[in-house]
Write a protein that holds these residues in place. Structure first.
Motif, PDB file in Angstrom:
ATOM      1  N   VAL A 106      46.757  21.239  48.207  1.00 22.70           N
ATOM      2  CA  VAL A 106      47.637  20.514  47.304  1.00 22.70           C
ATOM      3  C   VAL A 106      46.917  20.289  45.981  1.00 22.70           C
ATOM      4  CG1 VAL A 106      48.962  18.357  47.027  1.00 22.70           C
ATOM      5  CG2 VAL A 106      48.597  19.319  49.313  1.00 22.70           C
ATOM      6  N   CYS A 107      47.620  20.508  44.882  1.00 19.19           N
ATOM      7  CA  CYS A 107      47.042  20.184  43.571  1.00 19.19           C
ATOM      8  C   CYS A 107      46.980  18.671  43.412  1.00 19.19           C
ATOM      9  CB  CYS A 107      47.920  20.740  42.441  1.00 19.19           C
ATOM     10  SG  CYS A 107      47.533  22.414  41.965  1.00 19.19           S
ATOM     11  N   THR A 108      45.892  18.213  42.856  1.00 18.95           N
ATOM     12  CA  THR A 108      45.788  16.801  42.491  1.00 18.95           C
ATOM     13  C   THR A 108      46.536  16.606  41.170  1.00 18.95           C
ATOM     14  OG1 THR A 108      43.792  17.172  41.203  1.00 18.95           O
ATOM     15  CG2 THR A 108      43.490  16.625  43.559  1.00 18.95           C
ATOM     16  N   GLU A 109      46.609  15.382  40.741  1.00 17.22           N
ATOM     17  CA  GLU A 109      47.227  15.100  39.432  1.00 17.22           C
ATOM     18  C   GLU A 109      46.483  15.864  38.334  1.00 17.22           C
ATOM     19  OE1 GLU A 109      49.831  14.044  36.745  1.00 17.22           O
ATOM     20  OE2 GLU A 109      50.055  13.480  38.847  1.00 17.22           O
ATOM     21  N   ARG A 110      45.174  15.882  38.430  1.00 14.88           N
ATOM     22  CA  ARG A 110      44.365  16.612  37.448  1.00 14.88           C
ATOM     23  C   ARG A 110      44.671  18.121  37.497  1.00 14.88           C
ATOM     24  NH1 ARG A 110      38.184  17.816  37.264  1.00 14.88           N
ATOM     25  NH2 ARG A 110      37.961  18.245  35.056  1.00 14.88           N
ATOM     26  N   GLY A 111      44.839  18.660  38.689  1.00 17.56           N
ATOM     27  CA  GLY A 111      45.175  20.069  38.848  1.00 17.56           C
ATOM     28  C   GLY A 111      46.542  20.388  38.278  1.00 17.56           C
ATOM     29  N   ARG A 112      47.510  19.493  38.502  1.00 17.45           N
ATOM     30  CA  ARG A 112      48.853  19.705  37.941  1.00 17.45           C
ATOM     31  C   ARG A 112      48.827  19.608  36.420  1.00 17.45           C
ATOM     32  NH1 ARG A 112      49.922  16.812  42.592  1.00 17.45           N
ATOM     33  NH2 ARG A 112      50.045  14.830  41.482  1.00 17.45           N
ATOM     34  N   ALA A 113      48.019  18.690  35.888  1.00 15.65           N
ATOM     35  CA  ALA A 113      47.926  18.532  34.433  1.00 15.65           C
ATOM     36  C   ALA A 113      47.304  19.763  33.775  1.00 15.65           C
ATOM     37  CB  ALA A 113      47.124  17.276  34.096  1.00 15.65           C
ATOM     38  N   LEU A 114      46.411  20.433  34.488  1.00 16.77           N
ATOM     39  CA  LEU A 114      45.758  21.627  33.947  1.00 16.77           C
ATOM     40  C   LEU A 114      46.768  22.750  33.712  1.00 16.77           C
ATOM     41  CD1 LEU A 114      42.996  22.752  33.119  1.00 16.77           C
ATOM     42  CD2 LEU A 114      42.708  23.510  35.477  1.00 16.77           C
ATOM     43  N   ARG A 115      47.849  22.735  34.455  1.00 14.98           N
ATOM     44  CA  ARG A 115      48.892  23.764  34.316  1.00 14.98           C
ATOM     45  C   ARG A 115      49.409  23.837  32.876  1.00 14.98           C
ATOM     46  NH1 ARG A 115      54.733  24.655  35.219  1.00 14.98           N
ATOM     47  NH2 ARG A 115      54.902  26.636  36.319  1.00 14.98           N
ATOM     48  N   GLU A 116      49.608  22.697  32.269  1.00 12.32           N
ATOM     49  CA  GLU A 116      50.113  22.665  30.887  1.00 12.32           C
ATOM     50  C   GLU A 116      49.149  23.375  29.936  1.00 12.32           C
ATOM     51  OE1 GLU A 116      52.646  22.174  27.850  1.00 12.32           O
ATOM     52  OE2 GLU A 116      53.076  21.623  29.930  1.00 12.32           O
ATOM     53  N   ARG A 117      47.875  23.119  30.103  1.00 11.57           N
ATOM     54  CA  ARG A 117      46.876  23.783  29.258  1.00 11.57           C
ATOM     55  C   ARG A 117      46.808  25.278  29.531  1.00 11.57           C
ATOM     56  NH1 ARG A 117      41.512  21.024  30.268  1.00 11.57           N
ATOM     57  NH2 ARG A 117      40.785  22.643  28.864  1.00 11.57           N
ATOM     58  N   ALA A 118      47.077  25.673  30.772  1.00 12.97           N
ATOM     59  CA  ALA A 118      46.974  27.079  31.167  1.00 12.97           C
ATOM     60  C   ALA A 118      48.147  27.921  30.670  1.00 12.97           C
ATOM     61  CB  ALA A 118      46.869  27.186  32.683  1.00 12.97           C
ATOM     62  N   THR A 119      49.215  27.290  30.202  1.00 14.69           N
ATOM     63  CA  THR A 119      50.377  28.062  29.763  1.00 14.69           C
ATOM     64  C   THR A 119      50.050  29.002  28.608  1.00 14.69           C
ATOM     65  OG1 THR A 119      51.145  26.284  28.308  1.00 14.69           O
ATOM     66  CG2 THR A 119      52.076  26.356  30.549  1.00 14.69           C
ATOM     67  N   SER A 120      48.992  28.741  27.882  1.00 10.54           N
ATOM     68  CA  SER A 120      48.620  29.605  26.752  1.00 10.54           C
ATOM     69  C   SER A 120      47.858  30.860  27.190  1.00 10.54           C
ATOM     70  CB  SER A 120      47.768  28.826  25.752  1.00 10.54           C
ATOM     71  OG  SER A 120      46.538  28.445  26.354  1.00 10.54           O
ATOM     72  N   VAL A 121      47.360  30.872  28.415  1.00 10.03           N
ATOM     73  CA  VAL A 121      46.501  31.971  28.864  1.00 10.03           C
ATOM     74  C   VAL A 121      47.210  33.336  28.865  1.00 10.03           C
ATOM     75  CG1 VAL A 121      45.143  32.878  30.810  1.00 10.03           C
ATOM     76  CG2 VAL A 121      44.894  30.491  30.105  1.00 10.03           C
ATOM     77  N   PRO A 122      48.396  33.479  29.475  1.00 14.27           N
ATOM     78  CA  PRO A 122      49.020  34.812  29.493  1.00 14.27           C
ATOM     79  C   PRO A 122      49.258  35.392  28.095  1.00 14.27           C
ATOM     80  CG  PRO A 122      50.078  33.391  31.100  1.00 14.27           C
ATOM     81  CD  PRO A 122      49.168  32.521  30.278  1.00 14.27           C
ATOM     82  N   GLY A 123      49.772  34.593  27.179  1.00 17.75           N
ATOM     83  CA  GLY A 123      50.012  35.079  25.817  1.00 17.75           C
ATOM     84  C   GLY A 123      48.731  35.416  25.088  1.00 17.75           C
ATOM     85  N   ALA A 124      47.703  34.604  25.293  1.00 21.77           N
ATOM     86  CA  ALA A 124      46.415  34.863  24.648  1.00 21.77           C
ATOM     87  C   ALA A 124      45.799  36.159  25.180  1.00 21.77           C
ATOM     88  CB  ALA A 124      45.463  33.687  24.866  1.00 21.77           C
ATOM     89  N   LEU A 125      45.982  36.428  26.472  1.00 22.91           N
ATOM     90  CA  LEU A 125      45.470  37.672  27.035  1.00 22.91           C
ATOM     91  C   LEU A 125      46.199  38.872  26.433  1.00 22.91           C
ATOM     92  CD1 LEU A 125      43.464  38.905  29.111  1.00 22.91           C
ATOM     93  CD2 LEU A 125      45.472  39.191  30.543  1.00 22.91           C
ATOM     94  N   LEU A 126      47.520  38.769  26.308  1.00 22.29           N
ATOM     95  CA  LEU A 126      48.281  39.858  25.688  1.00 22.29           C
ATOM     96  C   LEU A 126      47.791  40.103  24.265  1.00 22.29           C
ATOM     97  CD1 LEU A 126      51.963  39.250  26.837  1.00 22.29           C
ATOM     98  CD2 LEU A 126      50.343  40.944  27.676  1.00 22.29           C
ATOM     99  N   ALA A 127      47.595  39.039  23.524  1.00 22.96           N
ATOM    100  CA  ALA A 127      47.112  39.188  22.156  1.00 22.96           C
ATOM    101  C   ALA A 127      45.726  39.825  22.125  1.00 22.96           C
ATOM    102  CB  ALA A 127      47.092  37.824  21.455  1.00 22.96           C
ATOM    103  N   ALA A 128      44.845  39.379  23.017  1.00 20.45           N
ATOM    104  CA  ALA A 128      43.474  39.902  23.041  1.00 20.45           C
ATOM    105  C   ALA A 128      43.439  41.382  23.403  1.00 20.45           C
ATOM    106  CB  ALA A 128      42.619  39.093  24.032  1.00 20.45           C
ATOM    107  N   THR A 129      44.314  41.806  24.302  1.00 21.53           N
ATOM    108  CA  THR A 129      44.319  43.194  24.761  1.00 21.53           C
ATOM    109  C   THR A 129      45.271  44.077  23.958  1.00 21.53           C
ATOM    110  OG1 THR A 129      46.000  42.694  26.427  1.00 21.53           O
ATOM    111  CG2 THR A 129      43.676  42.594  27.123  1.00 21.53           C
ATOM    112  N   GLU A 130      46.044  43.449  23.086  1.00 21.23           N
ATOM    113  CA  GLU A 130      47.026  44.157  22.252  1.00 21.23           C
ATOM    114  C   GLU A 130      48.063  44.902  23.093  1.00 21.23           C
ATOM    115  OE1 GLU A 130      44.851  46.514  19.401  1.00 21.23           O
ATOM    116  OE2 GLU A 130      43.886  44.740  18.548  1.00 21.23           O
TER     117      GLU A 130
END
Length: 158
Positions: A106-130
């Motif tokens: 189970v995700c803790t509250e801290r783990g669930r909160a990290l999800r919001e910060r992680a939303t930028s990862v997929p787009g940033a990877l696309l940008a980095a790899t073009e």
């Protein structure tokens, strides 16, 4: 040598390293994981830890057995990941109320909160790899088909 040169020269019986499908996949996987590294360092996660959290963010509390199946990893590989995620305060394990033999992650509250910060990862990877979204969709589809075929081949070989 270009990819087209490789395609023209590839022989099913070739023992040249650069003509091995497995090596191309291995090199791509390592490069992609390296591209993720700086993005995940900001979240204080390793790539395998990120994958665990992706499953939990998608599914909510998840039995360890289902987590290992989703990640296509064995328990011995997942268990240390969970220990590190627990130590970081991102997940906890608990016995399922309906089945004492089953352990839920189970995700803790801290783990669930990290999800919001992680939303930028997929787009940033696309940008980095073009990579463009249609190319990603095509590659992902081809890789899943390859995985299915390789799994079927492994089953037939047993």
């Amino acid at each position: 040598m270009t990819n087209e040169d490789h395609e023209d020269r590839t022989d099913a019986g070739s023992l040249l390293l650069d003509e091995q499908l497995c090596f191309a996949l291995y090199a791509a996987q390592r490069a992609l994981t390296a591209a993720y590294r700086p993005l995940l360092e900001e979240l204080e996660l390793t790539y395998p830890q990120y994958l665990v959290l992706l499953v939990l963010w998608e599914r909510g509390e998840t039995p360890i057995k289902d987590l290992t199946n989703a990640l296509r990893l064995d328990y011995g590989t997942v268990s240390p990941l969970l220990k590190r995620l627990e130590a970081a305060g991102l997940v906890h394990r608990e016995r399922a109320a309906h089945d004492e033999r089953s352990v839920l992650v189970v995700c803790t509250e801290r783990g669930r909160a990290l999800r919001e910060r992680a939303t930028s990862v997929p787009g940033a990877l696309l940008a980095a790899t073009e990579l463009e979204l249609p190319e990603v969709a095509r590659l992902r589809g081809e890789l899943w088909r390859l995985a299915e075929r390789a799994e079927a081949a492994a089953e037939r070989a047993r």
